[in-house]
Write a protein that holds these residues in place. Structure first.
Motif, PDB file in Angstrom:
ATOM      1  N   THR A   1      20.515   2.869  56.365  1.00  0.00           N
ATOM      2  CA  THR A   1      20.513   3.875  57.442  1.00  0.00           C
ATOM      3  C   THR A   1      21.722   4.810  57.364  1.00  0.00           C
ATOM      4  O   THR A   1      22.784   4.441  56.861  1.00  0.00           O
ATOM      5  CB  THR A   1      20.467   3.189  58.832  1.00  0.00           C
ATOM      6  N   THR A   2      21.543   6.004  57.884  1.00  0.00           N
ATOM      7  CA  THR A   2      22.660   6.935  58.038  1.00  0.00           C
ATOM      8  C   THR A   2      23.565   6.400  59.151  1.00  0.00           C
ATOM      9  O   THR A   2      23.082   5.923  60.170  1.00  0.00           O
ATOM     10  CB  THR A   2      22.099   8.320  58.427  1.00  0.00           C
ATOM     11  N   SER A   3      24.867   6.480  58.952  1.00  0.00           N
ATOM     12  CA  SER A   3      25.796   5.972  59.962  1.00  0.00           C
ATOM     13  C   SER A   3      25.850   6.935  61.159  1.00  0.00           C
ATOM     14  O   SER A   3      25.485   8.113  61.036  1.00  0.00           O
ATOM     15  CB  SER A   3      27.192   5.815  59.355  1.00  0.00           C
TER      16      SER A   3
ATOM     17  N   MET B   1       9.734  13.433  54.113  1.00  0.00           N
ATOM     18  CA  MET B   1       8.986  12.694  53.093  1.00  0.00           C
ATOM     19  C   MET B   1       9.599  11.333  52.818  1.00  0.00           C
ATOM     20  O   MET B   1      10.814  11.196  52.712  1.00  0.00           O
ATOM     21  CB  MET B   1       8.968  13.491  51.795  1.00  0.00           C
ATOM     22  N   ASP B   2       8.721  10.354  52.679  1.00  0.00           N
ATOM     23  CA  ASP B   2       9.174   9.023  52.275  1.00  0.00           C
ATOM     24  C   ASP B   2       7.985   8.280  51.680  1.00  0.00           C
ATOM     25  O   ASP B   2       6.850   8.468  52.124  1.00  0.00           O
ATOM     26  CB  ASP B   2       9.742   8.230  53.463  1.00  0.00           C
ATOM     27  N   ILE B   3       8.268   7.423  50.707  1.00  0.00           N
ATOM     28  CA  ILE B   3       7.187   6.637  50.107  1.00  0.00           C
ATOM     29  C   ILE B   3       6.760   5.507  51.052  1.00  0.00           C
ATOM     30  O   ILE B   3       5.739   4.885  50.837  1.00  0.00           O
ATOM     31  CB  ILE B   3       7.611   6.044  48.730  1.00  0.00           C
TER      32      ILE B   3
ATOM     33  N   VAL C   1      18.891  15.428  51.344  1.00  0.00           N
ATOM     34  CA  VAL C   1      18.348  14.581  50.277  1.00  0.00           C
ATOM     35  C   VAL C   1      19.022  13.220  50.342  1.00  0.00           C
ATOM     36  O   VAL C   1      20.233  13.101  50.138  1.00  0.00           O
ATOM     37  CB  VAL C   1      18.562  15.220  48.887  1.00  0.00           C
ATOM     38  N   ASP C   2      18.230  12.199  50.655  1.00  0.00           N
ATOM     39  CA  ASP C   2      18.781  10.851  50.850  1.00  0.00           C
ATOM     40  C   ASP C   2      17.776   9.820  50.342  1.00  0.00           C
ATOM     41  O   ASP C   2      17.377   8.911  51.065  1.00  0.00           O
ATOM     42  CB  ASP C   2      19.068  10.647  52.360  1.00  0.00           C
ATOM     43  N   ALA C   3      17.329  10.001  49.090  1.00  0.00           N
ATOM     44  CA  ALA C   3      16.299   9.090  48.564  1.00  0.00           C
ATOM     45  C   ALA C   3      16.719   8.564  47.194  1.00  0.00           C
ATOM     46  O   ALA C   3      17.871   8.157  47.021  1.00  0.00           O
ATOM     47  CB  ALA C   3      14.967   9.815  48.514  1.00  0.00           C
TER      48      ALA C   3
HETATM   49  N1  SAM Z   1      17.902   9.191  55.748  1.00  0.00           N
HETATM   50  C1  SAM Z   1      17.532   7.836  56.096  1.00  0.00           C
HETATM   51  C2  SAM Z   1      18.192   7.418  57.399  1.00  0.00           C
HETATM   52  O1  SAM Z   1      18.881   8.204  58.036  1.00  0.00           O
HETATM   53  O2  SAM Z   1      18.028   6.248  57.770  1.00  0.00           O
HETATM   54  C3  SAM Z   1      17.851   6.836  55.003  1.00  0.00           C
HETATM   55  C4  SAM Z   1      17.027   6.988  53.765  1.00  0.00           C
HETATM   56  S1  SAM Z   1      17.110   5.587  52.698  1.00  0.00           S
HETATM   57  C5  SAM Z   1      18.755   5.605  52.139  1.00  0.00           C
HETATM   58  C6  SAM Z   1      16.206   6.093  51.261  1.00  0.00           C
HETATM   59  C7  SAM Z   1      14.711   6.282  51.490  1.00  0.00           C
HETATM   60  O3  SAM Z   1      14.187   6.992  50.375  1.00  0.00           O
HETATM   61  C8  SAM Z   1      13.914   4.996  51.605  1.00  0.00           C
HETATM   62  O4  SAM Z   1      13.287   4.941  52.860  1.00  0.00           O
HETATM   63  C9  SAM Z   1      12.895   5.085  50.478  1.00  0.00           C
HETATM   64  O5  SAM Z   1      11.625   4.585  50.819  1.00  0.00           O
HETATM   65  C10 SAM Z   1      12.853   6.585  50.205  1.00  0.00           C
HETATM   66  N2  SAM Z   1      12.419   6.968  48.863  1.00  0.00           N
HETATM   67  C11 SAM Z   1      12.688   6.354  47.682  1.00  0.00           C
HETATM   68  N3  SAM Z   1      12.120   7.010  46.664  1.00  0.00           N
HETATM   69  C12 SAM Z   1      11.481   8.089  47.210  1.00  0.00           C
HETATM   70  C13 SAM Z   1      10.725   9.154  46.673  1.00  0.00           C
HETATM   71  N4  SAM Z   1      10.494   9.254  45.356  1.00  0.00           N
HETATM   72  N5  SAM Z   1      10.231  10.092  47.513  1.00  0.00           N
HETATM   73  C14 SAM Z   1      10.448  10.005  48.849  1.00  0.00           C
HETATM   74  N6  SAM Z   1      11.157   9.009  49.416  1.00  0.00           N
HETATM   75  C15 SAM Z   1      11.664   8.061  48.609  1.00  0.00           C
END
Ligand code: SAM
Ligand code: CA
Length: 247
Positions: free
Chosen positions: A62-64, A110-112, A162-164
């Motif tokens: 999670t984001t802090s 977007m998220d998987i 971008v956080d993925a």
């Molecule tokens: N921003 C979020 C928050 O504030 O809690 C945290 C994101 S977490 C660090 C990373 C996320 O990226 C996961 O939920 C994961 O399922 C997603 N993810 C991983 N690969 C991905 C992809 N190719 N496309 C989209 N989302 C993806």
């Protein structure tokens, strides 16, 4: 007065909870920021979502709260209206974004993994913000490619977070530079990667930290050399690099 070390040891329980969310070397100082400037001003919905997320086994992602506050402020400062988020998890940064946008603002998220998004969704709905969010389940890259092919999304985004998947950040960058407007901002998260960007080669690193480290190092070098953006790397959370598109 207790020494710094005593204070830190005395508060160890609390810092275990938050220590991994900041690279600040003093846990006491980080706790001070949270207690003084972040938690007292955290919107009720964000607090609720943070508490729900804390119970989830992958809460490390999670984001802090301090980074959430930073994103919320940044979006307001740049008057963002049309934004994108790659990597939603339970939606803490998404909620920070949704709260900052005007009522007709939009977030393409977007998220998987939809399940985790749905864990936080009731909080977003209760706050009356769900209409701003267009959630797409699946990998982000094909969606970006589709938007570029489509043509009508070029230069339309004010902000992208971008956080993925860190191994795809440079692939995202290539595409996002077409989709974000000139003067718009892309924020790449975790660019200090747990501090591992300066770890010696033989340092004991967790497997996933070691695996993604080279991608983060490559990204940081590429962003620093990219004449299409101005950059600013901040030690907030796990490090966030802001890129402002200039051409
Ligand atoms: N921003 C979020 C928050 O504030 O809690 C945290 C994101 S977490 C660090 C990373 C996320 O990226 C996961 O939920 C994961 O399922 C997603 N993810 C991983 N690969 C991905 C992809 N190719 N496309 C989209 N989302 C993806
Ligand atoms: Ca992150």
């Amino acid at each position: 007065m207790a020494s710094n070390t005593e204070t830190q040891n005395g508060e160890q329980g609390r810092h275990q909870e938050v220590g991994h969310k900041s690279l600040l070397q003093s846990d006491a100082l980080y706790q001070y920021i949270l207690d003084t400037s972040v938690y007292p001003r955290e919107p009720e919905a964000m607090k609720e979502l943070r508490e729900i997320t804390a119970k989830h086994p992958w809460n490390l992602m999670t984001t802090s709260a301090d980074e959430g506050q930073f994103l919320n402020m940044l979006l307001k400062l740049i008057n963002a209206k049309n934004t994108m988020e790659i990597g939603v998890y339970t939606g803490y940064s998404l909620l920070a974004t949704a709260l900052a946008l005007p009522d007709d603002g939009k977030i393409l998220a977007m998220d998987i993994n939809r399940e985790n998004y749905e864990l936080g969704l009731p909080v977003i709905q209760k706050a009356g913000l769900a209409h701003k969010i267009d959630f797409r389940e699946g990998p982000a890259l094909p969606v970006l490619d589709q938007m570029i092919e489509d043509g009508k999304y070029h230069g339309t985004f004010d902000f992208v977070f971008v956080d993925a998947d860190k191994d795809n950040y440079l692939n995202y960058h290539k595409r996002l530079l077409e989709l974000v407007k000139v003067g718009g901002v892309i924020g790449y998260d975790n660019t200090l990667w747990n501090g591992s960007v300066v770890a010696p080669p033989d340092a004991p690193l967790r497997k996933y930290v070691r695996y993604y480290r080279d991608f983060v190092l490559e990204l940081n070098k590429a962003l620093a050399a990219d004449p299409r953006v101005e950059i600013c790397q901040l030690p907030v959370g796990d490090g966030i690099t802001l890129c402002r598109r200039i051409k």
